[in-house]
Enzyme design. Structure first.
Site, mmCIF file in Angstrom:
data_model
loop_
_atom_site.group_PDB
_atom_site.id
_atom_site.type_symbol
_atom_site.label_atom_id
_atom_site.label_comp_id
_atom_site.label_asym_id
_atom_site.label_seq_id
_atom_site.Cartn_x
_atom_site.Cartn_y
_atom_site.Cartn_z
ATOM 1 N N GLU A 1 148.899 46.045 85.501
ATOM 2 C CA GLU A 1 150.304 45.746 85.186
ATOM 3 C C GLU A 1 150.560 45.462 83.706
ATOM 4 O O GLU A 1 151.709 45.275 83.294
ATOM 5 C CB GLU A 1 150.786 44.554 86.029
ATOM 6 N N HIS B 1 137.207 51.796 92.579
ATOM 7 C CA HIS B 1 138.432 51.106 92.154
ATOM 8 C C HIS B 1 138.392 50.760 90.660
ATOM 9 O O HIS B 1 139.376 50.945 89.945
ATOM 10 C CB HIS B 1 138.612 49.843 93.002
#
Length: 141
Positions: free
Chosen positions: A65, A95
């Site tokens: 983010e 990931h």
């Protein structure tokens, strides 16, 4: 930061943050380590002459983010530079690769899109020990 005309005795340029405004965008994930990065960035800006109140801290959930918040800070015209801080530690799945790559790409795009300097202060490490070493209080931070 701008370079002063004079150089130090070690022949490295002196940096000055005086008169500039900075946004620090930092992830909350791995906060024990990211907090050290925040302290290091704030100390470096203070030592470089950043004015009181010229540094504003924004926190986001994770490194992924960082780029959106950095973009909003850069587009606001309130800041002369944006400093992005986070820690991504490899796990057992792919990931890590996706988050690390997209975080780097997103932060880079913010600078290219806005023309505002955006610093990439995201540690990518294989272990917590490696990330703690890179977030130390010495000049490596």
């Amino acid at each position: 930061m701008r370079l002063d005309n004079e150089q130090s005795a070690s022949d490295s340029p002196q940096l000055s943050a005086e008169g500039f405004r900075f946004a620090i965008v930092a992830s909350r994930w791995n906060d024990q380590i990211v907090s050290k990065l925040i302290e290091g960035a704030q100390d470096a800006l203070r030592q470089s002459g950043a004015d009181e109140g010229a540094v504003k801290l924004f926190r986001v959930p994770g490194s992924f983010e960082l780029s959106l918040c950095a973009l909003k800070a850069a587009e606001s015209k309130e800041f002369d530079a944006v400093i992005c801080l986070g820690v991504i530690i490899r796990g057992e799945t792919p990931h890590f690769d996706y988050v690390a790559a997209e975080t780097a790409r997103g932060i880079n795009e913010v600078g290219l899109k806005t023309g505002v300097p955006v610093m990439f202060g995201v540690i990518t490490a294989n272990t917590i020990v490696q990330s703690l070493a890179r977030a130390g209080v010495m000049r490596d931070n």
